[in-house]
Design a protein around this motif. Structure first.
Motif, PDB file in Angstrom:
ATOM      1  N   SER A 180       0.827  -1.202   0.000  1.00  0.00           N
ATOM      2  CA  SER A 180       0.000   0.000   0.000  1.00  0.00           C
ATOM      3  C   SER A 180       0.859   1.248   0.000  1.00  0.00           C
ATOM      4  O   SER A 180       2.026   1.213   0.405  1.00  0.00           O
ATOM      5  CB  SER A 180      -0.926   0.018   1.231  1.00  0.00           C
ATOM      6  OG  SER A 180      -1.818  -1.075   1.211  1.00  0.00           O
ATOM      7  N   SER A 201      -1.687  -4.543   3.657  1.00  0.00           N
ATOM      8  CA  SER A 201      -2.992  -4.381   3.031  1.00  0.00           C
ATOM      9  C   SER A 201      -3.481  -2.952   3.200  1.00  0.00           C
ATOM     10  O   SER A 201      -2.973  -2.185   4.031  1.00  0.00           O
ATOM     11  CB  SER A 201      -3.997  -5.350   3.655  1.00  0.00           C
ATOM     12  OG  SER A 201      -4.210  -5.008   5.030  1.00  0.00           O
ATOM     13  N   GLY A 202      -4.496  -2.585   2.423  1.00  0.00           N
ATOM     14  CA  GLY A 202      -5.066  -1.255   2.553  1.00  0.00           C
ATOM     15  C   GLY A 202      -5.656  -1.026   3.927  1.00  0.00           C
ATOM     16  O   GLY A 202      -5.589   0.084   4.476  1.00  0.00           O
ATOM     17  N   GLU A 203      -6.222  -2.070   4.508  1.00  0.00           N
ATOM     18  CA  GLU A 203      -6.824  -1.944   5.842  1.00  0.00           C
ATOM     19  C   GLU A 203      -5.768  -1.612   6.887  1.00  0.00           C
ATOM     20  O   GLU A 203      -5.952  -0.705   7.719  1.00  0.00           O
ATOM     21  CB  GLU A 203      -7.544  -3.246   6.206  1.00  0.00           C
ATOM     22  CG  GLU A 203      -8.199  -3.220   7.582  1.00  0.00           C
ATOM     23  CD  GLU A 203      -8.855  -4.540   7.932  1.00  0.00           C
ATOM     24  OE1 GLU A 203      -9.399  -4.654   9.044  1.00  0.00           O
ATOM     25  OE2 GLU A 203      -8.830  -5.476   7.083  1.00  0.00           O
ATOM     26  N   ASN A 204      -4.661  -2.351   6.870  1.00  0.00           N
ATOM     27  CA  ASN A 204      -3.601  -2.080   7.847  1.00  0.00           C
ATOM     28  C   ASN A 204      -2.926  -0.738   7.589  1.00  0.00           C
ATOM     29  O   ASN A 204      -2.528  -0.040   8.529  1.00  0.00           O
ATOM     30  CB  ASN A 204      -2.571  -3.203   7.819  1.00  0.00           C
ATOM     31  CG  ASN A 204      -3.102  -4.493   8.411  1.00  0.00           C
ATOM     32  OD1 ASN A 204      -3.965  -4.480   9.287  1.00  0.00           O
ATOM     33  ND2 ASN A 204      -2.617  -5.623   7.919  1.00  0.00           N
ATOM     34  N   THR A 206      -4.416   1.852   6.449  1.00  0.00           N
ATOM     35  CA  THR A 206      -5.345   2.863   6.951  1.00  0.00           C
ATOM     36  C   THR A 206      -5.194   3.039   8.454  1.00  0.00           C
ATOM     37  O   THR A 206      -5.243   4.172   8.971  1.00  0.00           O
ATOM     38  CB  THR A 206      -6.786   2.468   6.606  1.00  0.00           C
ATOM     39  OG1 THR A 206      -6.905   2.314   5.188  1.00  0.00           O
ATOM     40  CG2 THR A 206      -7.776   3.519   7.078  1.00  0.00           C
ATOM     41  N   LYS A 207      -4.988   1.949   9.164  1.00  0.00           N
ATOM     42  CA  LYS A 207      -4.774   2.047  10.612  1.00  0.00           C
ATOM     43  C   LYS A 207      -3.516   2.856  10.912  1.00  0.00           C
ATOM     44  O   LYS A 207      -3.512   3.716  11.801  1.00  0.00           O
ATOM     45  CB  LYS A 207      -4.661   0.651  11.223  1.00  0.00           C
ATOM     46  CG  LYS A 207      -5.945  -0.164  11.150  1.00  0.00           C
ATOM     47  CD  LYS A 207      -5.731  -1.555  11.732  1.00  0.00           C
ATOM     48  CE  LYS A 207      -7.004  -2.398  11.613  1.00  0.00           C
ATOM     49  NZ  LYS A 207      -6.798  -3.782  12.137  1.00  0.00           N
ATOM     50  N   GLU A 265      -4.233   0.573  -2.152  1.00  0.00           N
ATOM     51  CA  GLU A 265      -3.603  -0.759  -2.100  1.00  0.00           C
ATOM     52  C   GLU A 265      -3.357  -1.265  -3.511  1.00  0.00           C
ATOM     53  O   GLU A 265      -4.219  -1.113  -4.387  1.00  0.00           O
ATOM     54  CB  GLU A 265      -4.505  -1.736  -1.339  1.00  0.00           C
ATOM     55  CG  GLU A 265      -3.971  -3.166  -1.306  1.00  0.00           C
ATOM     56  CD  GLU A 265      -4.945  -4.136  -0.648  1.00  0.00           C
ATOM     57  OE1 GLU A 265      -4.947  -5.321  -1.031  1.00  0.00           O
ATOM     58  OE2 GLU A 265      -5.705  -3.694   0.232  1.00  0.00           O
ATOM     59  N   VAL A 317      -9.655   5.815   1.967  1.00  0.00           N
ATOM     60  CA  VAL A 317      -9.095   4.686   1.227  1.00  0.00           C
ATOM     61  C   VAL A 317      -9.605   4.719  -0.193  1.00  0.00           C
ATOM     62  O   VAL A 317     -10.811   4.893  -0.432  1.00  0.00           O
ATOM     63  CB  VAL A 317      -9.459   3.356   1.897  1.00  0.00           C
ATOM     64  CG1 VAL A 317      -8.784   2.186   1.169  1.00  0.00           C
ATOM     65  CG2 VAL A 317      -9.063   3.357   3.353  1.00  0.00           C
ATOM     66  N   SER A 334     -10.542   0.022  -5.231  1.00  0.00           N
ATOM     67  CA  SER A 334      -9.530  -0.915  -5.745  1.00  0.00           C
ATOM     68  C   SER A 334      -9.363  -0.832  -7.245  1.00  0.00           C
ATOM     69  O   SER A 334      -8.373  -1.305  -7.788  1.00  0.00           O
ATOM     70  CB  SER A 334      -9.906  -2.347  -5.355  1.00  0.00           C
ATOM     71  OG  SER A 334     -11.198  -2.665  -5.867  1.00  0.00           O
TER      72      SER A 334
END
Length: 400
Positions: free
Chosen positions: A258, A316-319, A321-322, A353, A386, A389
């Motif tokens: 990412s 990942s995009g989720e991590n 973002t955190k 991502e 975010v 995709s």
């Protein structure tokens, strides 16, 4: 019969030592921060002076050529090791070098004054020099500092020749003392050959050091070419290069990564209200804060102006973002003082991502993150968005 003029060989050794010292003096003056060159200059000079003192053997008090001359040669070997350590950005072992040299000088003095034995002196000198050279080889071949380059291999090979020479001299000296070798003292031919081999090994070793120095300077130039002058983080060129490599790796492995695109909110107000110097200080503050909250493998870069980016491998995009949310919160809390006033700001972040649809074009991924950043700006700033995709075409206008 082949004749070797020992005096001429000594002169050649002295001349080579002084010539090498001149080379390293020029290198040291040309690159003042290359401290390894200073050690190698001192080492070559000490070896040359030691050889010059040894030339007076038989003409002056034996303590001068035997003890002082050999002591200077040992210091030269030790400073060569110190230069390798310095080039590898490690502390120079000056106390160890002085301790080994002092111990050898004491032993040489004993075997000169109290118990005159040239064979014992050969063993003492060879052992002390081998310890210094051996440690230098270990540091030269250290993989953590690029010990497999051509320069490292040449220098280590030359040091190996010197170690073999010292081992052979010690073996012959021990055999001579034990009476198993009828030859009591080396002939001028043998002494000349030993000096020539030693000189060859030293010259090749110094050539290896020079190649190692060139590799270091080239690496520093590459690093500087990819660094932002103001903040010390990577610049846009290096970021795009690393990002492209990461795209290729993800295509091969299928594992995503990412990127973040970061923009300082209302940065123009800092420049207009407190001056560009304050703006520069805030850019540095953001870079320091971001580094403190990112992982060691993450690459922080300044794309230009007040825009930064972060490449997060295996993320990942989720991590991502955190991590971006933690960074937003951290920047919100940091400030700097300027003329009695407190200067602070917030950041807006866009996260994207990598997916197979992105391919190997880092600009596509940056465009995705930039679109997400635009949404954050429109949504009130001081936050994270975010990106979807699906890839976009680079240069396609942003949605209003």
């Amino acid at each position: 019969m082949l004749h070797v003029d020992l005096f001429s060989v000594y002169l050649a050794v002295i001349a080579s030592g002084l010539a090498l010292s001149l080379v390293w003096l020029v290198v040291a003056r040309t690159f003042p921060t290359l401290y390894a060159a200073r050690y190698w200059f001192g080492g070559a000079l000490a070896a040359g002076v030691g050889s010059a003192l040894s030339l007076w053997r038989g003409a002056v008090d034996p303590m001068v050529p035997i003890v002082l001359g050999n002591g200077m040669i040992l210091i030269g070997s030790g400073l060569g090791w110190a230069g390798v350590r310095e080039l590898n950005r490690r502390s120079a072992p000056l106390l160890i070098i002085l301790g080994i040299t002092a111990s050898a000088v004491v032993a040489l003095s004993i075997t000169t004054v109290l118990y005159d034995s040239s064979h014992f002196r050969i063993v003492i000198l060879s052992a002390a020099q081998s310890v210094l050279i051996g440690w230098a080889v270990v540091d030269i071949l250290d993989r953590r500092t690029g010990g497999r380059s051509l320069g490292c291999l040449i220098a280590a090979g030359a040091c190996g020749v010197l170690l073999l020479l010292n081992a052979a001299r010690s073996v012959f000296a021990v055999l001579a003392v034990s009476g198993e070798l009828p030859l009591a003292t080396p002939s001028p031919m043998q002494a000349g050959l030993v000096l020539l081999v030693a000189m060859f090994g030293a010259l090749v070793c110094q050539f290896g050091f020079l190649l190692m120095t060139m590799d270091r300077l080239q690496a520093e130039m590459v690093q500087l070419a990819g660094m932002d002058d103001l903040t010390g983080v990577a610049n846009r060129r290096r970021f795009l290069s690393v990002c492209e490599q990461e795209c290729i790796r993800s295509i091969r492995t299928g594992r995503p990564f990412s990127v973040m695109v970061i923009d300082i909110d209302r940065f123009k107000a800092i420049n207009d209200g407190y001056g560009h110097a304050a703006g520069d200080e805030f850019l540095k503050l953001l870079a320091r804060t971001a580094r403190a909250h990112l992982r060691g493998q993450d690459l922080l870069a300044r794309l230009g102006g007040d825009e930064f980016s972060v490449l997060m491998p295996e993320t990942s995009g989720e991590n991502a973002t955190k991590s971006a949310n933690r960074l937003v919160a951290a920047i919100r809390e940091v400030t700097l003082s300027r003329d009695g006033a407190t200067v602070g700001s917030t950041i807006s972040v866009g996260v994207a991502e990598w997916t197979p649809a992105v391919g190997n074009d880092p600009c596509v991924l940056l465009e995705l993150a930039d679109r997400a950043l635009y949404l954050t700006k429109n949504g009130g700033r001081d936050g994270v968005t975010v990106a979807p995709s699906s890839p976009v075409q680079v240069g396609e206008p942003l949605a209003a």
